[in-house]
Structures are given as structure tokens and as C-alpha cells.
Design a protein around this motif. Structure first.
Motif, short mmCIF file in Angstrom:
data_model
loop_
_atom_site.label_atom_id
_atom_site.label_comp_id
_atom_site.label_asym_id
_atom_site.label_seq_id
_atom_site.Cartn_x
_atom_site.Cartn_y
_atom_site.Cartn_z
N ILE A 153 -11.70 -1.44 -7.20
CA ILE A 153 -10.62 -0.35 -7.67
C ILE A 153 -11.03 0.22 -8.34
CG2 ILE A 153 -8.47 0.40 -8.10
CD1 ILE A 153 -7.42 -2.86 -6.79
N LYS A 179 -9.87 5.07 -6.33
CA LYS A 179 -10.48 4.88 -4.98
C LYS A 179 -10.52 3.59 -4.92
CE LYS A 179 -13.67 6.34 -6.11
NZ LYS A 179 -15.92 5.83 -6.42
N ASP A 180 -9.72 2.60 -3.85
CA ASP A 180 -9.04 1.62 -3.32
C ASP A 180 -10.34 1.39 -2.40
OD1 ASP A 180 -9.03 -1.00 -2.65
OD2 ASP A 180 -6.76 -0.60 -3.35
N CYS A 213 0.65 -1.40 -0.08
CA CYS A 213 -0.13 0.13 0.03
C CYS A 213 0.81 1.25 0.30
CB CYS A 213 -1.12 0.26 0.92
SG CYS A 213 -2.07 0.89 1.10
N ASN A 222 -11.35 -1.53 -1.57
CA ASN A 222 -10.36 -2.43 -0.92
C ASN A 222 -10.29 -2.25 0.64
OD1 ASN A 222 -10.44 -4.97 -1.73
ND2 ASN A 222 -9.49 -4.04 -3.32
#
Ligand code: SF4
Ligand code: FES
Length: 243
Positions: A133, A142-143, A102, A145
Motif C-alpha cells: 500500500i 495506491k493499494d 474497502c 492489493n
């Protein structure tokens, strides 16, 4: 004229101006209460419950409870430590937080809280949800998760004429952060940078930049979250992002 309120935190005598919330009042007295959804300068929402303390024997959230004369606040107890730990563990298992890959690693408040609370492996089973995603916006990725639904982006990011750029979409376990197609074009480089900074995790990332801060130069590489120096860095960072 401000009126001083006197209270104790873990037996230490503290004082703060009337109208302050327990979280900020504790910080003013040099005491750290973990928090996640709260942002200095915006009205508190009390949604993550990470800042839970005991006030006069009752569990209450520190970010949205104003200080009152004579309050006896408990903060550093085994019970509260474990309660906060459980909340952070639940956030980890509910999403897909792959910290080593990340971009926000080292600057992520969720990860930093996990280190502070000494989480090794969550006690709850991983859910491994299938989440999208979304790279459709020209400025932001924008993720979903990694999104912890803290609502910071919704509360902090608006157009000059006061329109929200982020909103919740759907309900329950399908709840996600949405960028309205009608306002999507209003996301400038500046707004994208602000959104990526205000997001406590790596759920909002600005496009065309990546891993800008090398390992060793990231916010929590040397100072754990809650360290006074980190708190100052966070508040000045928040001041930047709120201007
Ligand atoms: S995108 Fe980031 S700031 Fe917005 S709700 Fe999710 S975690 Fe919070
Ligand atoms: S920081 Fe207080 S409830 Fe989230």
C-alpha cells in the motif's frame, strides 16, 4: 450522414450507427453487456475480456469489435455467463479484495459484477499475494492489493500538456501501477478525485476523505450493475471524470 447497421442480440433486432462498438451499440439498444476495463469516451483496450460475447458463433470482445451488418450476437447464455464469472473469480483470487473494509465497497464495479454474476466463493484457490500500500503521494493512496490492472488510470489521467501520470512498472505477476516521481507533484486534488472515480475498484483513493457515502447511498446499494438507471449514472459520472 450516419449509416445504420442492423444486427441481433439474443434474437432481438437492433440497430446502431456505423463505427459503433458492440458494447456501446448494445447499450444504445437497452441491452447490458458486462464490462470492466472499458470506459466510455476512451479508445477500448479489450484487456479484461469480461465483455466477451459470441458473434456469428465466435467468442469476441464487445468493447473493441465494431458492429457489422447482419451480426448475430449472443450475450445472455449460460456459457458466456460462466466465462465472465470465471474471469471475475480469477480477479478476486489473484489480489486481496477485502470488500467489507474497502472504501469503494458499494461503488466498486468488480464487487458489483460479482453480485450480478452470483459469485459466492471462487472455484480457484486464493493466491494471497504480498502487495504494497503506497501512500507516498501527497494526494493519493495506491493499494496494489486491489488493482486489477485495467489500465483505466493510465488511459484517462493526463496532464494538460498530454503527459501520462500513471504507468505500468515491471512485468508479469510483478506488474504494478506506478506514479512517475517526476510527475507525482502534478497530481492535484482535482486529478486525485478523477483518478479515484475512474478506478473501478478501490485501488486509488484520494487522501483526506474517506467513506464519504454512507451505506444505503452508494451506487449499487439499490440498483445492480447493468440496470439501465445505473448505466446512466455511470455514464454521467464518467462524463464528469473525463472533463
Ligand atoms: S489503479 Fe485502478 S484504474 Fe488503475 S489499473 Fe489499477 S484498478 Fe485500474
Ligand atoms: S470491457 Fe471489453 S475487454 Fe474489458
Amino acid at each position: 450522414m450516419s449509416t445504420k447497421i442492423n444486427f441481433t442480440i439474443d434474437g432481438k433486432n437492433c440497430s446502431a450507427d456505423k463505427g459503433m462498438f458492440v458494447l456501446g451499440a448494445a447499450q444504445k439498444n437497452g441491452i447490458y453487456i458486462p464490462s470492466l476495463c472499458n470506459i466510455e469516451g476512451l479508445a477500448p483496450r479489450g484487456s479484461c475480456r469480461v465483455c466477451t460475447v459470441k458473434i456469428n458463433g465466435k467468442l469476441m470482445v464487445a468493447c473493441s469489435t465494431p458492429v457489422a451488418e447482419g451480426m448475430k450476437i449472443e450475450n445472455e447464455t449460460e456459457e458466456l455467463h460462466d466465462l465472465r464469472k470465471q474471469i471475475i473469480e480469477l480477479l478476486f483470487v489473484e489480489g486481496n479484495h477485502l470488500c467489507p473494509s474497502c472504501e469503494k465497497s458499494g461503488n466498486c464495479e468488480l464487487q458489483a459484477l460479482a453480485y450480478r454474476l452470483k459469485i459466492m466463493a471462487p472455484r480457484y484457490p486464493y493466491q494471497f499475494p504480498v502487495r504494497e500500500i503506497d501512500a507516498s503521494n501527497p494526494k493519493l493512496i495506491k493499494d496494489h492489493n486491489r488493482c486489477i490492472l485495467c489500465k483505466r488510470c493510465i488511459r484517462a489521467i493526463q496532464t494538460d500538456d498530454g503527459k501520462n501520470l500513471f504507468a505500468f512498472k515491471q512485468r508479469g505477476c510483478k506488474l504494478t501501477i506506478n506514479i512517475e516521481p517526476s510527475t507525482s507533484a502534478a497530481i492535484t486534488d482535482e486529478i486525485a478525485t478523477k483518478a479515484a472515480k475512474i478506478c473501478p475498484v478501490g485501488a486509488l483513493l484520494k487522501k483526506e476523505v474517506g467513506f464519504v457515502q454512507p451505506i444505503g447511498h452508494r451506487l449499487y446499494d439499490h440498483l445492480p450493475i447493468g440496470n439501465t438507471a445505473s448505466l446512466n449514472i455511470i455514464s454521467s459520472r464518467e462524463k464528469d471524470t473525463n472533463t
